[in-house]
Design a protein around this motif. Structure first.
Motif, PDB file in Angstrom:
ATOM      1  N   ASP A  59       1.037  -1.420   0.025  1.00  0.00           N
ATOM      2  CA  ASP A  59      -0.150  -0.053   0.076  1.00  0.00           C
ATOM      3  C   ASP A  59       0.804   1.314  -0.045  1.00  0.00           C
ATOM      4  OD1 ASP A  59       1.031  -0.700   2.583  1.00  0.00           O
ATOM      5  OD2 ASP A  59      -0.610   0.758   3.324  1.00  0.00           O
ATOM      6  N   MET A  60       2.215   1.312   0.118  1.00  0.00           N
ATOM      7  CA  MET A  60       3.055   2.509   0.162  1.00  0.00           C
ATOM      8  C   MET A  60       3.640   2.507  -1.277  1.00  0.00           C
ATOM      9  SD  MET A  60       6.249   2.582   2.558  1.00  0.00           S
ATOM     10  CE  MET A  60       5.656   2.108   4.116  1.00  0.00           C
ATOM     11  N   ASP A  61       3.665   3.648  -1.569  1.00  0.00           N
ATOM     12  CA  ASP A  61       4.171   3.953  -3.004  1.00  0.00           C
ATOM     13  C   ASP A  61       5.661   3.838  -3.261  1.00  0.00           C
ATOM     14  OD1 ASP A  61       4.458   5.010  -5.467  1.00  0.00           O
ATOM     15  OD2 ASP A  61       4.354   7.110  -4.717  1.00  0.00           O
ATOM     16  N   ALA A  62       5.945   2.938  -4.061  1.00  0.00           N
ATOM     17  CA  ALA A  62       7.425   2.594  -4.206  1.00  0.00           C
ATOM     18  C   ALA A  62       8.234   3.977  -4.511  1.00  0.00           C
ATOM     19  CB  ALA A  62       7.564   1.819  -5.669  1.00  0.00           C
ATOM     20  N   ASP A  63       7.725   4.655  -5.107  1.00  0.00           N
ATOM     21  CA  ASP A  63       8.525   6.040  -5.266  1.00  0.00           C
ATOM     22  C   ASP A  63       8.710   7.000  -4.044  1.00  0.00           C
ATOM     23  OD1 ASP A  63       8.596   5.883  -8.131  1.00  0.00           O
ATOM     24  OD2 ASP A  63       6.834   7.003  -8.354  1.00  0.00           O
ATOM     25  N   HIS A  64       7.934   6.658  -2.825  1.00  0.00           N
ATOM     26  CA  HIS A  64       8.111   7.184  -1.652  1.00  0.00           C
ATOM     27  C   HIS A  64       9.107   6.380  -0.759  1.00  0.00           C
ATOM     28  CE1 HIS A  64       4.092   9.377  -1.372  1.00  0.00           C
ATOM     29  NE2 HIS A  64       4.880   9.958  -0.772  1.00  0.00           N
ATOM     30  N   ILE A  65       9.133   5.001  -1.029  1.00  0.00           N
ATOM     31  CA  ILE A  65      10.137   4.318  -0.618  1.00  0.00           C
ATOM     32  C   ILE A  65      11.748   4.916  -1.099  1.00  0.00           C
ATOM     33  CG2 ILE A  65      11.217   2.100  -0.060  1.00  0.00           C
ATOM     34  CD1 ILE A  65       8.177   1.303  -0.257  1.00  0.00           C
ATOM     35  N   ALA A  66      11.828   4.773  -2.424  1.00  0.00           N
ATOM     36  CA  ALA A  66      12.921   5.386  -3.192  1.00  0.00           C
ATOM     37  C   ALA A  66      13.346   6.629  -2.540  1.00  0.00           C
ATOM     38  CB  ALA A  66      12.799   5.235  -4.669  1.00  0.00           C
ATOM     39  N   THR A  67      12.577   7.543  -2.602  1.00  0.00           N
ATOM     40  CA  THR A  67      12.864   8.777  -1.929  1.00  0.00           C
ATOM     41  C   THR A  67      13.382   8.825  -0.538  1.00  0.00           C
ATOM     42  OG1 THR A  67      11.101   9.897  -3.691  1.00  0.00           O
ATOM     43  CG2 THR A  67      11.868  11.382  -1.694  1.00  0.00           C
ATOM     44  N   TRP A  68      12.537   8.129   0.372  1.00  0.00           N
ATOM     45  CA  TRP A  68      13.155   8.137   1.641  1.00  0.00           C
ATOM     46  C   TRP A  68      14.557   7.597   1.721  1.00  0.00           C
ATOM     47  CZ3 TRP A  68       7.941   5.529   3.154  1.00  0.00           C
ATOM     48  CH2 TRP A  68       6.871   6.554   3.273  1.00  0.00           C
ATOM     49  N   LEU A  69      14.842   6.451   1.072  1.00  0.00           N
ATOM     50  CA  LEU A  69      16.111   5.811   1.140  1.00  0.00           C
ATOM     51  C   LEU A  69      17.161   6.482   0.442  1.00  0.00           C
ATOM     52  CD1 LEU A  69      15.067   2.081   0.573  1.00  0.00           C
ATOM     53  CD2 LEU A  69      15.657   3.309   2.797  1.00  0.00           C
ATOM     54  N   GLY A  70      16.654   7.405  -0.523  1.00  0.00           N
ATOM     55  CA  GLY A  70      17.663   8.186  -1.503  1.00  0.00           C
ATOM     56  C   GLY A  70      18.099   9.372  -1.158  1.00  0.00           C
ATOM     57  N   ALA A  71      17.222   9.934  -0.075  1.00  0.00           N
ATOM     58  CA  ALA A  71      17.259  11.399   0.526  1.00  0.00           C
ATOM     59  C   ALA A  71      18.239  11.646   1.283  1.00  0.00           C
ATOM     60  CB  ALA A  71      15.819  11.897   1.142  1.00  0.00           C
ATOM     61  N   ALA A  72      18.649  10.560   2.227  1.00  0.00           N
ATOM     62  CA  ALA A  72      19.549  10.687   3.243  1.00  0.00           C
ATOM     63  C   ALA A  72      21.086  10.149   2.881  1.00  0.00           C
ATOM     64  CB  ALA A  72      19.117   9.972   4.747  1.00  0.00           C
ATOM     65  N   GLN A  73      21.759  10.814   2.232  1.00  0.00           N
ATOM     66  CA  GLN A  73      23.107  10.297   1.768  1.00  0.00           C
ATOM     67  C   GLN A  73      24.123  10.712   2.848  1.00  0.00           C
ATOM     68  OE1 GLN A  73      23.394   8.049  -0.421  1.00  0.00           O
ATOM     69  NE2 GLN A  73      21.429   8.124  -1.094  1.00  0.00           N
ATOM     70  N   ARG A  74      24.248   9.918   3.991  1.00  0.00           N
ATOM     71  CA  ARG A  74      24.947  10.473   5.201  1.00  0.00           C
ATOM     72  C   ARG A  74      25.547   9.244   5.709  1.00  0.00           C
ATOM     73  NH1 ARG A  74      20.544  13.924   8.155  1.00  0.00           N
ATOM     74  NH2 ARG A  74      20.036  15.272   6.567  1.00  0.00           N
ATOM     75  N   ALA A  75      26.277   9.320   6.779  1.00  0.00           N
ATOM     76  CA  ALA A  75      26.723   8.151   7.612  1.00  0.00           C
ATOM     77  C   ALA A  75      25.484   7.452   8.180  1.00  0.00           C
ATOM     78  CB  ALA A  75      27.245   8.747   8.932  1.00  0.00           C
ATOM     79  N   PRO A  76      25.827   6.125   8.703  1.00  0.00           N
ATOM     80  CA  PRO A  76      24.701   5.222   8.800  1.00  0.00           C
ATOM     81  C   PRO A  76      23.512   5.797   9.874  1.00  0.00           C
ATOM     82  CG  PRO A  76      26.644   4.217   8.874  1.00  0.00           C
ATOM     83  CD  PRO A  76      27.154   5.588   8.679  1.00  0.00           C
ATOM     84  N   VAL A  77      24.189   6.378  11.273  1.00  0.00           N
ATOM     85  CA  VAL A  77      23.070   6.652  12.214  1.00  0.00           C
ATOM     86  C   VAL A  77      22.523   7.918  11.661  1.00  0.00           C
ATOM     87  CG1 VAL A  77      22.946   7.611  14.639  1.00  0.00           C
ATOM     88  CG2 VAL A  77      24.359   5.364  13.989  1.00  0.00           C
ATOM     89  N   PRO A  78      22.988   9.065  11.339  1.00  0.00           N
ATOM     90  CA  PRO A  78      22.131  10.114  10.749  1.00  0.00           C
ATOM     91  C   PRO A  78      21.206   9.707   9.582  1.00  0.00           C
ATOM     92  CG  PRO A  78      24.511  10.800  11.064  1.00  0.00           C
ATOM     93  CD  PRO A  78      24.566   9.436  11.175  1.00  0.00           C
ATOM     94  N   ARG A  79      21.665   8.809   8.783  1.00  0.00           N
ATOM     95  CA  ARG A  79      20.855   8.372   7.614  1.00  0.00           C
ATOM     96  C   ARG A  79      19.640   7.766   8.064  1.00  0.00           C
ATOM     97  NH1 ARG A  79      22.933   5.222   2.138  1.00  0.00           N
ATOM     98  NH2 ARG A  79      20.889   5.239   1.115  1.00  0.00           N
TER      99      ARG A  79
END
Length: 140
Positions: A59-79
């Motif tokens: 039920d979750m939009d795949a584009d939202h998932i991609a955006t959430w995962l791609g938006a945070a290009q940082r170190a592991p914990v802040p990401r």
């Protein structure tokens, strides 16, 4: 034993949930805790990808998932925290999705192929408010 499969109003052990899922009839409802258990199962059984995570939450939009995962290009914990926060803003009542996607983001940052439930270790019933308030304070 920690309870990574916490659901509001429920106190079930992993073995009880495993058995409930194993004996679930086709079309049957596993209940809130069972849904969380299935979400974890689906998200960790295959390598991390938008497709795998979309399979976990159809039920979750795949584009939202991609955006959430791609938006945070940082170190592991802040990401992970940035993803927790983003999911919290879009799906304020879906703690399980936020924690699983946060784990996916941190695993990607570490170069891992599969999700490990690191953010869920030690979570207990009633910890969702702590997860939300901590993530809001950590990422500005």
């Amino acid at each position: 034993m920690y309870n990574a499969f916490w659901a509001p109003g429920a106190s079930r052990r992993a073995a009880e949930l495993r058995d409930a899922i194993a004996f679930l009839q086709p079309g049957g409802s596993p209940g809130p805790a069972g849904e969380i258990y299935l979400s974890w199962w689906r998200s960790v059984e295959r390598p991390i990808s938008v497709k795998t995570l979309h399979r976990t939450w159809p039920d979750m939009d795949a584009d939202h998932i991609a955006t959430w995962l791609g938006a945070a290009q940082r170190a592991p914990v802040p990401r992970a925290v940035a993803v927790l926060r983003a999911v919290r803003e879009d799906r304020p009542r879906d703690v399980a999705a936020a924690v699983i996607l946060g784990n996916a983001a941190s695993a990607q940052a570490l170069g891992w192929t599969h999700i490990l439930p690191l953010l869920a270790l030690g979570l207990k019933r009633g910890d969702s408010a702590t997860v939300w308030s901590s993530s809001a304070r950590y990422v500005s």
